[in-house]
Design a protein around this motif. Structure first.
Motif, PDB file in Angstrom:
ATOM      1  N   ALA A 192       0.815  -1.213   0.000  1.00  0.00           N
ATOM      2  CA  ALA A 192       0.000   0.000   0.000  1.00  0.00           C
ATOM      3  C   ALA A 192       0.848   1.262   0.000  1.00  0.00           C
ATOM      4  CB  ALA A 192      -0.932   0.012   1.213  1.00  0.00           C
ATOM      5  N   LEU A 193       2.115   1.130   0.398  1.00  0.00           N
ATOM      6  CA  LEU A 193       2.977   2.299   0.471  1.00  0.00           C
ATOM      7  C   LEU A 193       3.695   2.584  -0.844  1.00  0.00           C
ATOM      8  CD1 LEU A 193       4.631   1.678   3.943  1.00  0.00           C
ATOM      9  CD2 LEU A 193       2.530   2.920   3.416  1.00  0.00           C
ATOM     10  N   GLU A 194       3.619   1.633  -1.800  1.00  0.00           N
ATOM     11  CA  GLU A 194       4.376   1.787  -3.027  1.00  0.00           C
ATOM     12  C   GLU A 194       3.878   2.949  -3.876  1.00  0.00           C
ATOM     13  OE1 GLU A 194       4.253  -1.964  -4.945  1.00  0.00           O
ATOM     14  OE2 GLU A 194       5.585  -2.943  -3.499  1.00  0.00           O
ATOM     15  N   GLY A 195       2.590   3.300  -3.725  1.00  0.00           N
ATOM     16  CA  GLY A 195       2.039   4.357  -4.559  1.00  0.00           C
ATOM     17  C   GLY A 195       1.989   5.703  -3.867  1.00  0.00           C
ATOM     18  N   MET A 196       2.830   5.897  -2.858  1.00  0.00           N
ATOM     19  CA  MET A 196       2.839   7.169  -2.143  1.00  0.00           C
ATOM     20  C   MET A 196       3.097   8.337  -3.092  1.00  0.00           C
ATOM     21  SD  MET A 196       4.781   6.753   1.492  1.00  0.00           S
ATOM     22  CE  MET A 196       3.937   6.080   2.922  1.00  0.00           C
ATOM     23  N   ASN A 197       2.409   9.458  -2.823  1.00  0.00           N
ATOM     24  CA  ASN A 197       2.661  10.664  -3.600  1.00  0.00           C
ATOM     25  C   ASN A 197       4.081  11.140  -3.366  1.00  0.00           C
ATOM     26  OD1 ASN A 197      -0.022  10.538  -4.288  1.00  0.00           O
ATOM     27  ND2 ASN A 197      -0.667  12.029  -2.750  1.00  0.00           N
ATOM     28  N   GLY A 198       4.592  11.989  -4.270  1.00  0.00           N
ATOM     29  CA  GLY A 198       5.901  12.572  -4.061  1.00  0.00           C
ATOM     30  C   GLY A 198       5.923  13.363  -2.766  1.00  0.00           C
ATOM     31  N   MET A 199       7.039  13.276  -2.063  1.00  0.00           N
ATOM     32  CA  MET A 199       7.146  13.930  -0.772  1.00  0.00           C
ATOM     33  C   MET A 199       7.088  15.442  -0.920  1.00  0.00           C
ATOM     34  SD  MET A 199      10.146  13.448   2.064  1.00  0.00           S
ATOM     35  CE  MET A 199      11.400  14.126   0.983  1.00  0.00           C
ATOM     36  N   ASN A 200       6.294  16.082  -0.081  1.00  0.00           N
ATOM     37  CA  ASN A 200       6.182  17.535  -0.064  1.00  0.00           C
ATOM     38  C   ASN A 200       6.948  18.061   1.142  1.00  0.00           C
ATOM     39  OD1 ASN A 200       5.240  20.201  -0.533  1.00  0.00           O
ATOM     40  ND2 ASN A 200       3.613  19.875   0.992  1.00  0.00           N
ATOM     41  N   VAL A 201       7.855  19.019   0.908  1.00  0.00           N
ATOM     42  CA  VAL A 201       8.644  19.583   1.994  1.00  0.00           C
ATOM     43  C   VAL A 201       8.063  20.922   2.404  1.00  0.00           C
ATOM     44  CG1 VAL A 201      10.908  20.388   2.724  1.00  0.00           C
ATOM     45  CG2 VAL A 201      10.726  18.401   1.212  1.00  0.00           C
ATOM     46  N   ILE A 202       7.713  21.042   3.676  1.00  0.00           N
ATOM     47  CA  ILE A 202       7.136  22.262   4.241  1.00  0.00           C
ATOM     48  C   ILE A 202       8.235  23.010   4.982  1.00  0.00           C
ATOM     49  CG2 ILE A 202       5.397  23.177   5.817  1.00  0.00           C
ATOM     50  CD1 ILE A 202       3.842  20.551   5.397  1.00  0.00           C
ATOM     51  N   GLY A 203       8.406  24.298   4.673  1.00  0.00           N
ATOM     52  CA  GLY A 203       9.426  25.096   5.330  1.00  0.00           C
ATOM     53  C   GLY A 203      10.797  24.850   4.731  1.00  0.00           C
ATOM     54  N   LYS A 204      11.852  25.345   5.409  1.00  0.00           N
ATOM     55  CA  LYS A 204      13.210  25.188   4.908  1.00  0.00           C
ATOM     56  C   LYS A 204      14.188  25.103   6.075  1.00  0.00           C
ATOM     57  CE  LYS A 204      14.305  30.132   4.517  1.00  0.00           C
ATOM     58  NZ  LYS A 204      14.837  31.179   3.618  1.00  0.00           N
ATOM     59  N   GLY A 205      15.413  24.737   5.735  1.00  0.00           N
ATOM     60  CA  GLY A 205      16.466  24.685   6.744  1.00  0.00           C
ATOM     61  C   GLY A 205      16.189  23.665   7.830  1.00  0.00           C
ATOM     62  N   TRP A 206      16.591  24.021   9.044  1.00  0.00           N
ATOM     63  CA  TRP A 206      16.487  23.100  10.178  1.00  0.00           C
ATOM     64  C   TRP A 206      15.049  22.813  10.573  1.00  0.00           C
ATOM     65  CZ3 TRP A 206      21.133  21.175  11.811  1.00  0.00           C
ATOM     66  CH2 TRP A 206      22.278  21.885  11.427  1.00  0.00           C
ATOM     67  N   SER A 207      14.116  23.689  10.197  1.00  0.00           N
ATOM     68  CA  SER A 207      12.711  23.514  10.588  1.00  0.00           C
ATOM     69  C   SER A 207      11.877  22.890   9.481  1.00  0.00           C
ATOM     70  CB  SER A 207      12.104  24.863  10.993  1.00  0.00           C
ATOM     71  OG  SER A 207      12.774  25.391  12.122  1.00  0.00           O
ATOM     72  N   SER A 208      12.503  22.374   8.418  1.00  0.00           N
ATOM     73  CA  SER A 208      11.739  21.777   7.326  1.00  0.00           C
ATOM     74  C   SER A 208      11.074  20.485   7.787  1.00  0.00           C
ATOM     75  CB  SER A 208      12.653  21.516   6.126  1.00  0.00           C
ATOM     76  OG  SER A 208      13.703  20.643   6.472  1.00  0.00           O
ATOM     77  N   ILE A 209       9.907  20.245   7.234  1.00  0.00           N
ATOM     78  CA  ILE A 209       9.094  19.075   7.589  1.00  0.00           C
ATOM     79  C   ILE A 209       8.690  18.372   6.305  1.00  0.00           C
ATOM     80  CG2 ILE A 209       6.928  18.276   8.619  1.00  0.00           C
ATOM     81  CD1 ILE A 209       7.090  20.744  10.464  1.00  0.00           C
ATOM     82  N   ALA A 210       8.862  17.071   6.257  1.00  0.00           N
ATOM     83  CA  ALA A 210       8.440  16.282   5.105  1.00  0.00           C
ATOM     84  C   ALA A 210       7.016  15.805   5.317  1.00  0.00           C
ATOM     85  CB  ALA A 210       9.370  15.098   4.905  1.00  0.00           C
TER      86      ALA A 210
END
Length: 416
Positions: A322-340
């Protein structure tokens, strides 16, 4: 003692910045690829080594110059002892990793071929304190041995041969080839395993952009060698990383010790450093290996084939499909505080004990880390360590980063 001199990474472009970036890229190519750290270290044993001889009196140096010194370092040969430990705020990983691998593809507690597989054994470095003996002679010869009280696990890379040996079980793992990794990527350890203090330092310096303060924090002595301290600090709020200190050899620019302090305080979460080091060419016999008499030798292809055979392995494959079709990862924010941000296809729920997809021991481990949270996004669970935290929502989204729980919840609330 060297002054606290900034490298000019707080949003303005300092003279020579492009040269420093190019230097860092060069340094990455010259990393001595010895796998010694796993997810390394809070090395209490290194404290006397830093303090016993006092702070050496070294010529003044700016942070910019110290970064360039690291980049110019071309240390290809060394041997020594590294003491590492980890305090990530999670239970010990010893023996648990197999619970996530289809109840241990080779059988839980089996002291056979799986015990010598680097993919399994190097996860032991993710917690506790460990002493390692390391050696390197260029990009094609490395050796690292994990020393226990009555046993030793060794990983040897010599040209196109990789051997691993567990003295306790008399098990041997053998892999051949590796040319497909590309120039500069031959190494004894699996991909993604942190390496020497230099490799850890290079990873940290990649983050030295407009969100980071880089200064020289004085001098030290590590493994009997004079060193400068390079201090890297995030300038953003919400990061779980408080500071990173790299002790850099004053003579040749090789990082000798890496320490990561979490923003929550307390003792170091990650610290890897030499307690003894010699930059002479190691003896060629260091990288030679012949399986001992009676040892069970498993070839890499055989191990992979066994792991994919049988009903249990097929079930594990189905659990992850079920995990094989995951959407492309979206990165929120930048630098040390970035969140995937990662979304499962169709908002599918993540594997759980209730669905029968996660072994009970593994689920117990996850539950011990988790805090139930709710907000505009709905509800979910935050799994915590001292460094990396992850929010798993009940509708199948994952938010992960080296950020606080509140930062994850805010990201989920603000996500579209």
């Amino acid at each position: 003692m060297a002054p606290n001199d900034s490298a000019g990474t707080n949003g303005t472009t300092a003279p020579g910045t492009k040269g420093a970036v190019a230097g860092r890229r060069k340094a990455v190519r010259y990393i001595v690829p010895v796998a010694v750290a796993g997810v390394a270290a809070a090395t209490i044993g290194l404290v006397p080594a830093l303090a016993s001889s006092g702070d050496p009196d070294l010529p003044k140096i700016t942070a910019q110059e110290l970064i360039e010194k690291i980049a110019a370092s071309d240390t290809q040969q060394l041997s020594g002892t590294v003491k590492i430990s980890t305090d990530l705020g999670i239970p010990s990983m010893g023996g648990l990793a197999g619970s996530f691998l289809a109840n241990g593809a080779d059988g839980a507690g089996d002291k056979g071929s799986a015990s010598a597989d680097p993919q399994t054994r190097l996860t032991e470095l993710a917690s506790g304190t460990h002493t390692l003996r390391v050696a390197a002679d260029g990009p094609d010869k490395q050796r690292v041995s994990i020393l226990d009280n009555a046993s030793e696990y060794s990983l040897i890379h010599n040209g196109d041969q990789v051997w691993a040996y567990d003295s306790e079980s008399n098990a041997v793992y053998h892999a051949k080839g590796g040319a497909d990794r590309g120039e500069g990527e031959h190494r004894a350890a699996p991909d993604g395993v942190p390496t020497t203090p230099k490799a850890l330092a290079e990873q940290a310096l990649k983050a030295a952009d407009g969100t980071t303060s880089v200064t020289v924090g004085g001098t030290a002595q590590v493994a009997g060698r004079d060193a400068y301290r390079l201090v890297i600090k995030p300038e953003q709020s919400g990061s779980t990383i408080g500071s990173i200190t790299v002790a850099v050899d004053a003579e040749n620019g090789t990082p000798l010790k890496f320490t990561l302090q979490p923003s929550s305080g307390g003792k170091a979460a990650i610290d890897a450093g030499f307690t003894s080091v010699d930059f002479k060419k190691p003896d060629a016999s260091t990288f030679s290996f012949t399986p001992p008499k009676g040892a069970k030798v498993t070839e890499a292809g055989e191990a992979e084939g066994h792991a994919n055979a049988g009903a249990e392995a097929e079930k594990a494959k189905g659990d992850l499909s079920a995990l094989e079709g995951m959407n492309g990862m979206n990165v929120i924010g930048k630098g040390w505080s970035s969140i995937a941000e990662i979304k499962t296809p169709g908002g599918a729920a993540l594997p759980s004990k209730e669905s029968g997809d996660v072994p009970a021991e593994a689920q117990q481990f996850l539950d011990a880390l988790g805090d139930k949270v709710s907000g505009k996004f709905g509800s979910g669970t935050v799994f915590k360590t001292r460094l990396v935290n992850a929010l798993m929502t009940d509708d199948g989204r994952v938010y992960v980063g080296a950020v606080t729980k509140d930062a994850l919840v805010n990201a989920a609330n603000n996500a579209g």
